[in-house]
Write a protein that holds these residues in place. Structure first.
Motif: not given
Length: 421
Positions: A74-99
């Motif tokens: 169903h074309d769902i991009e699934l990222h397992l074992g990844q933690t989101v550590d920041a949401v930037d509302r101004a830029a409308k971005t989320v940052r996740f994963g060790d990298d």
């Protein structure tokens, strides 16, 4: 207008997040869907963790919301074992994963759930101290209960809520000795009040569970890293080879809080504040499931519901709102439990102090009955115990808000469908 160039990001790989992703595709969204889960397992349902899977009745694969191949199909991009550590509302971005991967979103859904409250007493670092929230916890606990049953071992459970009682039932069915320590005078007091809470105390006592009411754990003692006993604030000491903390859950709001989203008061259950469409204080960010505090016009209050049905229905409702549908989320809270030979379903919201009487229809002694929490003749909640196929008429009575004849309500010969009309 939603189009194929948009990206919707879902943070949280539980039932709410998985059902939201499913709904986006079912409703025809052709844009990018990114589902980020901090667990390595594919999204799964939590009720089996304290019920069928814990008891060994359900296979591990049965707990998953979808088979693993469903997401790619169903074309769902699934990222397992990844933690989101920041949401930037101004830029409308989320940052996740060790990298530190960063993705931009057009709409964002927070389905971060809740986490078990920890015991804040000496000894919680011992190997035999457990809590239950994730599949890995249930797998570990299943082995512990089996071992306790074989060796006539003792389990002490802190808390007599739903999780505590379901695990007490499972432990007894494995053959373990069980003591439940609870600061209240009856189990489930905050949900059922004293009238029906006592019924669950009697049920468990009949199956050999010991209760220590009016007390809290103050220390877990051990030797060589293993649990030996649990002490309470009234000076009692209970032998224990394992201890389970079942003292409730806290909504996982730190990500929303760091992003500056409005939160509900802790006294009102906490959580991320949303409107009737499950939108947060940021119109492009939504919240659903255990973490969301939503206004419910029927009960004239905000609710934060930590049960399966809320995730099952809230995730899809949020998805439809993200798509611009005119969606109002006002589901009547519903949950269920299975303990020994007792099966129960509960609909509504009637905390102690909100009702003036409890009306029982059927035989409470035989545990085949329906209980109704009533205020000024109006049904606020209903619980059916070993009586089935009555959820719809019970919820209809609640939603109608119409006064009912309580004598007729108590009479099993009067159809529920005829009341409150």
């Amino acid at each position: 207008m939603v189009d194929a160039d948009q990206t919707f990001v879902i943070v949280g790989g539980g039932l709410a997040g998985a059902k939201a992703a499913e709904t986006l595709r079912a409703e025809g969204f052709t844009g990018r869907v990114i589902l980020i889960c901090d667990e390595r397992d594919h999204p799964y349902e939590r009720p089996p963790l304290s019920k069928g899977y814990l008891l060994g009745k359900d296979a591990r694969d049965s707990v998953f919301v979808h088979e693993p191949a469903w997401y790619a199909r169903h074309d769902i991009e699934l990222h397992l074992g990844q933690t989101v550590d920041a949401v930037d509302r101004a830029a409308k971005t989320v940052r996740f994963g060790d990298d530190g991967t960063t993705v931009r979103y057009d709409k964002l859904l927070l389905a971060t759930g809740a986490e078990p409250r920890r015991l804040d007493v000496p000894g919680t670092d011992l190997a035999g101290v457990h809590h239950l929230r994730r599949l890995a916890h249930s797998e570990r606990l299943k082995g512990v209960l089996a071992s306790l049953g074989r060796d006539n071992g003792h389990l002490v459970i802190a808390g007599a809520g739903w999780i505590g009682l379901e695990i007490a039932a499972a432990a007894r069915q494995y053959g373990a000795e069980v003591t439940v320590v609870h600061r209240g005078q009856t189990p489930l007091h905050s949900v059922l009040g004293p009238e029906l809470g006592q019924l669950f105390a009697e049920l468990h006592r009949e199956h050999g569970v010991r209760f220590h009411f009016g007390a809290t754990l103050t220390e877990i003692t051990g030797q060589d890293g293993m649990v030996l006993a649990a002490r309470t604030d009234d000076g009692e000491e209970h032998p224990a080879h394992a201890v389970l903390a079942a003292i409730g859950a806290a909504p996982r709001v730190w990500l929303a809080e760091a992003a500056g989203l409005e939160l509900a008061d802790r006294e009102a259950g906490g959580g991320v504040l949303v409107d009737t469409r499950l939108r947060t204080s940021d119109p492009d960010i939504y919240a659903a499931g255990d973490v969301a505090s939503f206004p419910h016009a029927l009960f004239d209050t905000r609710l934060r519901v930590e049960h399966w049905a809320n995730a099952l229905n809230g995730g899809p409702a949020a998805a439809r709102s993200m798509l611009g549908r005119d969606e109002t989320y006002d589901r009547i809270p519903y949950f269920f439990t299975d303990q020994y030979d007792l099966g129960m379903e509960y609909s509504g919201w009637a905390p102690p102090g909100s009702y003036d009487q409890v009306v029982v229809r059927g035989d409470a002694g035989k545990r085949e009955f329906i209980a109704f929490w009533v205020k000024e003749g109006r049904v606020l909640a209903g619980m059916n115990v070993n009586v089935w196929d009555v959820t719809d008429p019970i919820q209809a009575l609640i939603r109608s808000g119409a006064p009912v004849d309580t004598e007729a309500l108590a009479d099993p010969h009067v159809p529920l469908e005829s009341l409150g009309a």
